[in-house]
Design an enzyme around this catalytic site. Sequence first.
Site, PDB file in Angstrom:
ATOM      1  N   ARG A 261      -3.063  -1.213  21.043  1.00 43.65           N
ATOM      2  CA  ARG A 261      -3.726  -2.490  21.336  1.00 43.65           C
ATOM      3  C   ARG A 261      -3.986  -2.675  22.826  1.00 43.65           C
ATOM      4  O   ARG A 261      -4.978  -3.313  23.216  1.00 43.65           O
ATOM      5  CB  ARG A 261      -2.869  -3.645  20.802  1.00 43.65           C
ATOM      6  CG  ARG A 261      -3.533  -5.031  20.912  1.00 43.65           C
ATOM      7  CD  ARG A 261      -2.666  -6.112  20.277  1.00 43.65           C
ATOM      8  NE  ARG A 261      -3.339  -7.414  20.236  1.00 43.65           N
ATOM      9  CZ  ARG A 261      -2.948  -8.489  20.906  1.00 43.65           C
ATOM     10  NH1 ARG A 261      -1.870  -8.442  21.677  1.00 43.65           N
ATOM     11  NH2 ARG A 261      -3.604  -9.626  20.799  1.00 43.65           N
TER      12      ARG A 261
ATOM     13  N   ILE B 294      -9.203 -11.354  21.863  1.00 46.82           N
ATOM     14  CA  ILE B 294      -8.651 -10.409  20.905  1.00 46.82           C
ATOM     15  C   ILE B 294      -7.600 -11.200  20.125  1.00 46.82           C
ATOM     16  O   ILE B 294      -6.731 -11.844  20.706  1.00 46.82           O
ATOM     17  CB  ILE B 294      -8.042  -9.164  21.593  1.00 46.82           C
ATOM     18  CG1 ILE B 294      -7.466  -8.191  20.543  1.00 46.82           C
ATOM     19  CG2 ILE B 294      -7.012  -9.520  22.640  1.00 46.82           C
ATOM     20  CD1 ILE B 294      -7.059  -6.836  21.143  1.00 46.82           C
ATOM     21  N   SER B 295      -7.730 -11.199  18.809  1.00 47.83           N
ATOM     22  CA  SER B 295      -6.908 -12.082  17.979  1.00 47.83           C
ATOM     23  C   SER B 295      -5.431 -11.728  18.047  1.00 47.83           C
ATOM     24  O   SER B 295      -5.048 -10.590  18.354  1.00 47.83           O
ATOM     25  CB  SER B 295      -7.368 -12.013  16.515  1.00 47.83           C
ATOM     26  OG  SER B 295      -8.636 -12.590  16.361  1.00 47.83           O
ATOM     27  N   GLN B 296      -4.614 -12.721  17.739  1.00 50.42           N
ATOM     28  CA  GLN B 296      -3.170 -12.526  17.608  1.00 50.42           C
ATOM     29  C   GLN B 296      -2.913 -11.452  16.546  1.00 50.42           C
ATOM     30  O   GLN B 296      -3.515 -11.473  15.470  1.00 50.42           O
ATOM     31  CB  GLN B 296      -2.548 -13.851  17.189  1.00 50.42           C
ATOM     32  CG  GLN B 296      -1.055 -13.826  16.978  1.00 50.42           C
ATOM     33  CD  GLN B 296      -0.534 -15.182  16.496  1.00 50.42           C
ATOM     34  OE1 GLN B 296      -1.292 -16.136  16.407  1.00 50.42           O
ATOM     35  NE2 GLN B 296       0.742 -15.252  16.182  1.00 50.42           N
TER      36      GLN B 296
END
Length: 214
Positions: free
Chosen positions: A38, A64-66
């Site tokens: 990530r 950028i999503s959790q």
Amino acid sequence: MYKDSYRQQGKRQQLVKTIREKGIKDRRVLQAIGKIPRHLFMDSSFEDHAYQDKAFPIAASQTISQPYTVAFQSELLAITPGEHVLEVGTGSGYQTAVLCELGARVYSIERQHELYKKTKKFLDDLGYRPKYLSFGDGYKGLPEYAPFDKIIVTAGAPSLPKSLLGQLKVGGKLVIPLGKDVQIMTEFLRKSPTEFDKTTYGEFRFVPLLKNKS
């Protein structure tokens, strides 16, 4: 070219433990989160925080999503390898990579040209190759490649894009966060050409799903 140290790999396993403790059970989803670096999908200034279970800013005023949210949506999709999956909102490409790891044949749309160009090259460099990555309006979907087995929307839609429902196969599933300020994660299962089952899964927060300017 891209560094993925033992330290970063260790932090990823801690992240996997965190989202498992939050309720993610799908083994393949957890494996994907544990494999994908990530930190490479984020600005280097956030690298030390990449494996926190938090959303972070990326280019073009997007996020950028959790990781828990990525895992939650991915688990709801229940992807079988080889399924055709439409992703609305390519963003950093992190969710795209998760879908690829799950064996999906991914068709993804991004409305921000800056992100589209950057992410297309980056995913290719990492070895993640969606079937089709498009610059365009996610509200319209990709009717020329429909119908899809699954559709995932990675931005908050104030209302349901009916065109996306129309691009689902019978038996197919749409996972979409619906709402303006706070979104309700919502699943639509296509039971027949005219019937859909709807299930909701609680509150989440996303950047808004926007239409392209005409």
